[in-house]
Design a protein around this motif. Structure first.
Motif, short mmCIF file in Angstrom:
data_model
loop_
_atom_site.label_atom_id
_atom_site.label_comp_id
_atom_site.label_asym_id
_atom_site.label_seq_id
_atom_site.Cartn_x
_atom_site.Cartn_y
_atom_site.Cartn_z
N GLU A 120 0.88 -1.46 0.02
CA GLU A 120 -0.23 -0.07 0.05
C GLU A 120 0.75 1.33 0.28
N ASN A 121 0.18 2.45 -0.31
CA ASN A 121 0.85 3.69 -0.59
C ASN A 121 1.50 4.05 0.93
N GLY A 122 2.67 4.58 0.78
CA GLY A 122 3.53 4.66 2.16
C GLY A 122 4.78 4.16 2.23
N VAL A 123 4.91 2.91 1.80
CA VAL A 123 6.25 2.16 1.55
C VAL A 123 7.10 2.96 0.55
N ILE A 124 8.35 2.98 1.28
CA ILE A 124 9.29 3.78 0.40
C ILE A 124 10.42 2.81 -0.19
N ASP A 125 10.77 1.71 0.61
CA ASP A 125 11.93 1.05 0.36
C ASP A 125 11.76 -0.44 0.32
N ILE A 126 12.06 -1.09 -0.74
CA ILE A 126 12.05 -2.75 -0.38
C ILE A 126 13.54 -3.29 -0.48
N GLY A 127 13.62 -3.84 0.43
CA GLY A 127 15.11 -4.21 0.56
C GLY A 127 15.67 -5.38 -0.10
N PRO A 128 16.80 -5.78 -0.07
CA PRO A 128 17.56 -6.81 -0.68
C PRO A 128 16.81 -8.06 -0.56
N PHE A 129 16.48 -8.92 -1.45
CA PHE A 129 16.06 -10.30 -1.31
C PHE A 129 14.83 -10.24 -0.46
N ALA A 130 13.84 -9.30 -0.52
CA ALA A 130 12.58 -9.08 0.15
C ALA A 130 11.58 -10.00 -0.05
N PHE A 131 11.53 -10.45 -1.34
CA PHE A 131 10.53 -11.45 -1.91
C PHE A 131 11.32 -12.26 -2.59
N ALA A 132 12.52 -12.61 -2.45
CA ALA A 132 13.13 -13.60 -3.39
C ALA A 132 12.68 -14.97 -3.18
N LYS A 133 12.45 -15.85 -4.18
CA LYS A 133 12.27 -17.06 -4.24
C LYS A 133 10.76 -17.28 -3.94
N ALA A 134 9.84 -16.29 -4.23
CA ALA A 134 8.48 -16.68 -4.17
C ALA A 134 8.09 -17.05 -5.52
N ASN A 135 8.16 -18.31 -5.48
CA ASN A 135 8.19 -19.19 -6.90
C ASN A 135 6.82 -19.02 -7.54
N LYS A 136 5.58 -18.69 -6.98
CA LYS A 136 4.30 -18.69 -7.44
C LYS A 136 3.81 -17.45 -7.62
N LEU A 137 4.66 -16.43 -7.00
CA LEU A 137 4.12 -15.01 -7.08
C LEU A 137 3.91 -14.47 -8.57
N HIS A 138 2.57 -14.18 -8.95
CA HIS A 138 2.25 -13.69 -10.14
C HIS A 138 1.51 -12.47 -10.32
N SER A 139 0.91 -12.05 -8.90
CA SER A 139 0.18 -10.66 -8.76
C SER A 139 0.83 -9.83 -7.93
N VAL A 140 1.41 -8.76 -8.54
CA VAL A 140 2.08 -7.51 -7.57
C VAL A 140 1.43 -6.22 -7.85
N THR A 141 0.96 -5.59 -6.86
CA THR A 141 0.64 -4.29 -6.77
C THR A 141 1.65 -3.47 -5.82
#
Length: 195
Positions: A120-141
């Motif tokens: 959601e709006n407000g997040v500024i930074d996504i760090g290293p490997f934060a969502f790495a290896k999310a093998n089934k991830l297909h929907s990202v907002t």
């Protein structure tokens, strides 16, 4: 089952670490902080709700919850620290509230069954490997407030086909989409200064 009353202000380091039979916890409003490894390797725990009173969780607080299917993050956290929810292997959907400003290193790494992610709006930074290896991830907002996505943040997300980067983005780190073998479309805004 563990019920933590609101009279408890802090859950200390390793309090319930490796309680492999623990299936349910309730954390009442009033708890302010959760220590390192507090629920680490509670392998039977299926649901976590962090109340709005919690201001700080620590690295590895909820790491290796391999049975976790439901996660609700309180609306007063500003940081999701390193490795906080790594290896939540059964989690399929996740929403990060906009009160969080920073998602740190490997916070949700190895969430192998994560399919849907909303930041959601407000997040500024996504760090290293934060969502790495999310093998089934297909929907990202992604939030329209994100400035930096650091290295390998979505590496090995093998089901990801489309990524629409927000207009706020300035920097993409090395290997952000490394080994995203299904990726077909990335929309990059004109404000990006480093790729």
């Amino acid at each position: 089952t563990v019920n933590i009353p609101g009279s408890v202000l802090s859950i200390g380091n390793s309090t319930f670490q490796a309680c492999t039979g623990l299936e349910s916890i309730t954390i009442a409003e009033g708890v302010i902080s959760i220590g390192q490894w507090a629920f680490y390797k509670c392998s039977s725990l299926t649901s976590v709700t962090i109340p709005d009173s919690v201001l700080r969780i620590s690295p590895y607080s909820f790491a290796n919850l391999v049975s976790l299917t439901s996660l609700n993050i309180g609306k007063n956290l500003t940081t999701i620290p390193d490795f906080a929810f790594t290896k939540a292997m059964q989690l399929t959907s996740l929403a990060i509230p906009g009160t969080v400003q920073s998602i740190r290193r490997e916070a949700f790494c190895r969430c192998y069954n994560l399919e849907s992610l909303t930041i959601e709006n407000g997040v500024i930074d996504i760090g290293p490997f934060a969502f790495a290896k999310a093998n089934k991830l297909h929907s990202v907002t992604l939030a329209e407030t994100i400035i930096t996505i650091e290295r390998d943040a979505f590496a090995h997300a093998g089901s990801l086909k489309t990524m629409i980067l927000p207009s706020s983005i300035k920097t993409l780190g090395q290997g952000v989409f490394y080994n995203c073998s299904s990726l077909e479309t990335v929309i990059i805004p004109s404000g990006l200064t480093s790729l």
